[in-house]
Motif scaffolding. Structure first.
Motif, PDB file in Angstrom:
ATOM      1  N   GLU A  87       0.822  -1.204   0.000  1.00  0.00           N
ATOM      2  CA  GLU A  87       0.000   0.000   0.000  1.00  0.00           C
ATOM      3  C   GLU A  87       0.862   1.262   0.000  1.00  0.00           C
ATOM      4  O   GLU A  87       0.410   2.320  -0.429  1.00  0.00           O
ATOM      5  CB  GLU A  87      -0.903   0.026   1.239  1.00  0.00           C
ATOM      6  CG  GLU A  87      -1.905  -1.114   1.314  1.00  0.00           C
ATOM      7  CD  GLU A  87      -1.345  -2.321   2.043  1.00  0.00           C
ATOM      8  OE1 GLU A  87      -2.138  -3.224   2.380  1.00  0.00           O
ATOM      9  OE2 GLU A  87      -0.117  -2.365   2.277  1.00  0.00           O
ATOM     10  N   ASN A  88       2.097   1.157   0.494  1.00  0.00           N
ATOM     11  CA  ASN A  88       2.964   2.322   0.649  1.00  0.00           C
ATOM     12  C   ASN A  88       3.998   2.486  -0.463  1.00  0.00           C
ATOM     13  O   ASN A  88       4.195   3.582  -0.986  1.00  0.00           O
ATOM     14  CB  ASN A  88       3.705   2.259   1.996  1.00  0.00           C
ATOM     15  CG  ASN A  88       2.851   2.699   3.167  1.00  0.00           C
ATOM     16  OD1 ASN A  88       1.937   3.497   3.012  1.00  0.00           O
ATOM     17  ND2 ASN A  88       3.128   2.164   4.342  1.00  0.00           N
ATOM     18  N   ASN A  89       4.684   1.409  -0.804  1.00  0.00           N
ATOM     19  CA  ASN A  89       5.850   1.559  -1.679  1.00  0.00           C
ATOM     20  C   ASN A  89       5.530   2.138  -3.052  1.00  0.00           C
ATOM     21  O   ASN A  89       6.231   3.048  -3.510  1.00  0.00           O
ATOM     22  CB  ASN A  89       6.600   0.239  -1.831  1.00  0.00           C
ATOM     23  CG  ASN A  89       7.950   0.445  -2.495  1.00  0.00           C
ATOM     24  OD1 ASN A  89       8.046   0.376  -3.710  1.00  0.00           O
ATOM     25  ND2 ASN A  89       8.970   0.724  -1.699  1.00  0.00           N
ATOM     26  N   PRO A  90       4.466   1.677  -3.751  1.00  0.00           N
ATOM     27  CA  PRO A  90       4.171   2.298  -5.058  1.00  0.00           C
ATOM     28  C   PRO A  90       3.881   3.790  -4.951  1.00  0.00           C
ATOM     29  O   PRO A  90       4.249   4.563  -5.837  1.00  0.00           O
ATOM     30  CB  PRO A  90       2.945   1.521  -5.549  1.00  0.00           C
ATOM     31  CG  PRO A  90       3.014   0.215  -4.833  1.00  0.00           C
ATOM     32  CD  PRO A  90       3.582   0.528  -3.485  1.00  0.00           C
ATOM     33  N   PHE A  91       3.243   4.194  -3.861  1.00  0.00           N
ATOM     34  CA  PHE A  91       2.947   5.621  -3.655  1.00  0.00           C
ATOM     35  C   PHE A  91       4.233   6.423  -3.501  1.00  0.00           C
ATOM     36  O   PHE A  91       4.428   7.454  -4.164  1.00  0.00           O
ATOM     37  CB  PHE A  91       2.057   5.782  -2.427  1.00  0.00           C
ATOM     38  CG  PHE A  91       1.802   7.214  -2.041  1.00  0.00           C
ATOM     39  CD1 PHE A  91       0.765   7.932  -2.635  1.00  0.00           C
ATOM     40  CD2 PHE A  91       2.607   7.868  -1.120  1.00  0.00           C
ATOM     41  CE1 PHE A  91       0.539   9.262  -2.299  1.00  0.00           C
ATOM     42  CE2 PHE A  91       2.390   9.183  -0.770  1.00  0.00           C
ATOM     43  CZ  PHE A  91       1.354   9.887  -1.361  1.00  0.00           C
TER      44      PHE A  91
END
Length: 416
Positions: A87-91
């Motif tokens: 949920e965090n890394n692509p953002f």
């Protein structure tokens, strides 16, 4: 006015008489299509992308103090995307890609310096955790290199590798990470938004919201009432206080995060280095000052200043792996107010009040997220639907049991 080497040379030869202000001074109009509350990095980036990418023109950014006077000017300037959870890394990788082209995009020198970030490891268990995170980063399109002891020594040979309690055994290196000038980021986005027709209104504090039958129709400010079709709040550590004016209680606590700068020293530290047996991150500015920080103060506060225990904690951590800095003098220190969410991850979402939107809960990750936060928030405000990269940053995720606990410490805002 566009900046260029020729422009700088011409102004230097003609007495610097041709420079114009970066943005105009505005008084609020009676009504706007969109009002962004908070002229920090996220608010200014949101206004910029709303006007540039989504064609919105009737926009105002309201700031209770001066533009860029909050957390955007009170951080340690680190830019990275070394997150593990999907949920965090692509953002944050989206943010990194925007950072890499930001100066060309804004025609403004944000002093982006991609010198890398090195997370030090001190045990076999930490090496295994870094391998897991590094693989997750690679799967999300970020860059990551797992280093053994010799690899770390090649990058930073001056560290204390043989500390009896915390020997350095490995490291996780992200070469594309680095630092940027925090003030310049705010000024660049403000200049870009102003050129796109956004009204930047300083010294205009929001004192309330105009809410009728569950619909937000505007704000009340120290400069009078202002109507708006949509209101986006983006005020970092003041989130709870501002949203309380709309009758909302947020899953956020506010804590002080201190930062420090030393006297100017010979350039030594090549990028950003973090101590894995405690919590200390350090880099070196172009002027030679060491810029570093550690844990938040564990008590709730809205004050932009901290207490001595955190200073002592940072000094102890630094001496454990950088004992050569034991005689360095501390030049200045300050505090920023962190909006700490219950699971350590942010919110970019609509509220239950129609026309009122919220962006906050960034914890330690606010500065590095600035471009992506602005882009995703602008998408939400313009299209009334979440950006695909921010679809999990919902206010109701705790009710749904879909927490995003990157650090794995549970509902402990003072531990994330």
């Amino acid at each position: 006015m566009r900046f260029s080497a020729l422009k700088v040379l011409t102004e230097g030869l003609t007495g610097n008489k041709g420079w114009t202000p970066h943005w105009r001074e505005h008084e609020p109009k009676n009504e706007y299509d969109i009002i962004v509350v908070g002229a920090g990095g996220h608010g200014l980036a949101t206004a910029y992308y709303l006007s540039k990418k989504y064609g919105q023109k009737n926009i105002a950014v309201l700031e209770k103090g001066w533009l860029g006077g909050g957390n955007i000017g009170r951080n340690t300037t680190i830019v990275r995307s070394n997150y593990m959870l999907p949920e965090n890394n692509p953002f944050y990788e989206h943010a990194m890609k925007l950072w890499e082209n930001l100066e060309q995009e804004l025609n403004y020198n944000a002093m982006m310096s991609q010198r890398g970030i090195l997370n030090l490891g001190h045990s076999d268990a930490q090496r295994d955790a870094y391998a897991r995170r590094g693989n997750a980063m690679l799967m999300s399109g970020a860059d990551a290199v797992l280093l053994d002891r010799d690899g770390v020594r090649n990058l930073v040979p001056f560290l204390n590798f043989d500390h009896e309690r915390f020997p350095i055994t490995c490291g996780l290196w992200q070469p594309r990470a680095g630092t940027a000038r925090h003030d310049a980021v705010a000024w660049g986005y403000a200049r870009g938004a102003d050129q796109n027709g956004v009204d930047l209104i300083q010294n205009c504090e929001v004192t309330g919201f105009q809410i009728e039958n569950g619909v937000c129709t505007g704000v009340e400010t120290t400069k009078g009432k202002i109507k708006a079709k949509k209101v986006g709040v983006c005020v970092a550590g003041s989130s709870s206080r501002v949203m309380e004016k709309a009758g909302m209680r947020l899953p956020i606590e506010s804590h002080v995060l201190q930062a420090f700068v030393s006297e100017g020293l010979k350039l030594t530290i090549p990028g950003v280095v973090t101590f894995g047996a405690g919590h200390l991150y350090i880099s070196q500015s172009d002027k030679g000052g060491l810029v570093f920080g550690g844990d938040i103060d564990k008590y709730n506060s809205y004050a932009q200043r901290g207490n001595l225990p955190v200073i002592e904690h940072c000094a102890e951590d630094m001496m454990a792996f950088l004992p050569m800095l034991g005689r360095a003098r501390l030049l200045r220190m300050w505090g920023g107010v962190m909006d700490m969410s219950m699971d350590g991850s942010p919110f970019i979402d609509k509220t239950d009040i129609e026309g009122l939107y919220f962006n906050g809960g960034w914890c330690y990750g606010g500065f590095k997220a600035t471009p992506a936060s602005g882009d995703c928030y602008a998408h939400l405000l313009a299209k009334d639907e979440p950006h695909p990269l921010a679809v999990n940053f919902r206010l109701d995720r705790f009710i749904r049991g879909q927490i995003i606990d990157e650090k794995g410490v549970g509902a402990q805002p003072n531990q994330h």
